[in-house]
Scaffold this motif. Structure first.
Motif, PDB file in Angstrom:
ATOM      1  N   LEU A 129       2.225   4.987  -0.187  1.00  0.00           N
ATOM      2  CA  LEU A 129       1.057   4.294   0.344  1.00  0.00           C
ATOM      3  C   LEU A 129      -0.149   5.222   0.411  1.00  0.00           C
ATOM      4  O   LEU A 129      -1.242   4.858  -0.048  1.00  0.00           O
ATOM      5  CB  LEU A 129       1.349   3.788   1.753  1.00  0.00           C
ATOM      6  CG  LEU A 129       1.607   2.297   1.951  1.00  0.00           C
ATOM      7  CD1 LEU A 129       1.728   1.996   3.429  1.00  0.00           C
ATOM      8  CD2 LEU A 129       0.528   1.438   1.307  1.00  0.00           C
ATOM      9  N   GLU A 133      -3.325   4.380  -1.696  1.00  0.00           N
ATOM     10  CA  GLU A 133      -4.535   3.998  -0.951  1.00  0.00           C
ATOM     11  C   GLU A 133      -5.698   4.890  -1.377  1.00  0.00           C
ATOM     12  O   GLU A 133      -6.818   4.417  -1.573  1.00  0.00           O
ATOM     13  CB  GLU A 133      -4.297   4.128   0.555  1.00  0.00           C
ATOM     14  CG  GLU A 133      -3.477   2.987   1.131  1.00  0.00           C
ATOM     15  CD  GLU A 133      -3.189   3.169   2.614  1.00  0.00           C
ATOM     16  OE1 GLU A 133      -2.805   2.191   3.258  1.00  0.00           O
ATOM     17  OE2 GLU A 133      -3.337   4.298   3.116  1.00  0.00           O
ATOM     18  N   TRP A 143       2.256  -2.008   7.603  1.00  0.00           N
ATOM     19  CA  TRP A 143       3.155  -2.410   6.524  1.00  0.00           C
ATOM     20  C   TRP A 143       4.544  -2.618   7.111  1.00  0.00           C
ATOM     21  O   TRP A 143       4.847  -2.131   8.204  1.00  0.00           O
ATOM     22  CB  TRP A 143       3.195  -1.369   5.408  1.00  0.00           C
ATOM     23  CG  TRP A 143       3.642  -0.009   5.846  1.00  0.00           C
ATOM     24  CD1 TRP A 143       2.854   1.004   6.336  1.00  0.00           C
ATOM     25  CD2 TRP A 143       4.980   0.502   5.858  1.00  0.00           C
ATOM     26  NE1 TRP A 143       3.616   2.096   6.641  1.00  0.00           N
ATOM     27  CE2 TRP A 143       4.926   1.826   6.358  1.00  0.00           C
ATOM     28  CE3 TRP A 143       6.211  -0.021   5.487  1.00  0.00           C
ATOM     29  CZ2 TRP A 143       6.074   2.628   6.505  1.00  0.00           C
ATOM     30  CZ3 TRP A 143       7.344   0.774   5.625  1.00  0.00           C
ATOM     31  CH2 TRP A 143       7.271   2.074   6.130  1.00  0.00           C
ATOM     32  N   LEU A 180       4.056  -2.286  -4.658  1.00  0.00           N
ATOM     33  CA  LEU A 180       3.118  -1.722  -3.676  1.00  0.00           C
ATOM     34  C   LEU A 180       1.688  -1.692  -4.240  1.00  0.00           C
ATOM     35  O   LEU A 180       0.725  -2.085  -3.567  1.00  0.00           O
ATOM     36  CB  LEU A 180       3.609  -0.325  -3.296  1.00  0.00           C
ATOM     37  CG  LEU A 180       2.883   0.420  -2.199  1.00  0.00           C
ATOM     38  CD1 LEU A 180       3.899   1.115  -1.293  1.00  0.00           C
ATOM     39  CD2 LEU A 180       1.949   1.453  -2.776  1.00  0.00           C
TER      40      LEU A 180
END
Ligand SMILES: [Zn+2]
Length: 220
Positions: A129, A133, A143, A180
């Motif tokens: 992540l 990100e 999440w 994701l």
């Protein structure tokens, strides 16, 4: 066996058995000969027949109760379930998934396998992540991981919250990364439109091959 063939700009031969008719669909790179395709389909015949039978008899995937010696998928590898008496725990040891419980029963093994999948997801998601990100320039507020019947992931755009399907831990890790990234891209574009897919191609050029892996039922 009838096979419908599509020539595409793909790297590898892809084979799918599609409900409700059990039709066999193959997509192949242009340079692969018909003979090689026939050979490829032939090599997967037992699997195709098995999937077709399950589709045609509308058998829902067997609610598998696990036993020691069964193999289960974790990150694309097959691990052999082993049972030991002890405090509840499940961890990988080489090609085995060691499951500990005070007493042996099938439900405990299933619960421990699920627990292992959940731990695996929770161990890998934070790093993925923060990496993605930063690359995409978005930020999630929250999440989570849960079992989902029909989706690999979901994104609540206004809350900036994503959910990832627990079952992703059964597939190669690239599949988790693909889902994701897909959900994060929704923070840039809500709809599955040309803009959305342009972002996907930009950030994860190989995403279609990875998606094809998720579209094919796991061989167990
Ligand atoms: Zn989506």
């Amino acid at each position: 066996m009838r096979v419908s063939l599509t020539r595409k700009r793909v790297k590898n031969l892809n084979l799918r058995v599609v409900p409700p008719s059990g039709e066999v669909r193959v997509s192949a790179p242009r340079h692969v000969s018909e003979r090689d395709i026939v050979e490829f389909v032939g090599s997967r015949k037992a699997w195709i027949l098995d999937v077709q039978q399950r589709i045609l008899t509308r058998e829902t995937p067997r609610r598998h109760s696990l036993s020691p010696g069964d193999t289960v998928p974790v990150w694309g590898s097959s691990l052999c379930i082993q049972f030991q008496r002890g405090q509840y725990a499940a961890y990988r040891d080489g090609e085995s998934l060691l499951c500990r419980a005070p007493d042996y029963n099938h439900e405990a093994l299933q619960a421990l396998y699920d627990q292992h999948l959940r731990e695996q997801m929770k161990a890998r998601i934070p790093a993925l992540l923060s990496e993605w990100e930063a690359r995409i320039g978005v930020k999630t507020q929250d999440w989570g991981v849960k079992k989902m019947k029909t989706k690999w992931g979901s994104c609540n755009i206004s809350a900036a919250r994503i959910w990832l399907n627990l079952e992703l831990a059964k597939y190669p890790e690239a599949c988790l990364e693909y889902v994701l990234v897909h959900e994060l891209v929704h923070l840039l574009e809500r709809y599955h439109n040309a803009r959305f897919y342009a972002f996907m191609d930009q950030y994860l050029p190989g995403w279609r091959q990875t998606k094809a892996v998720l579209d094919t039922p796991l061989e167990t």
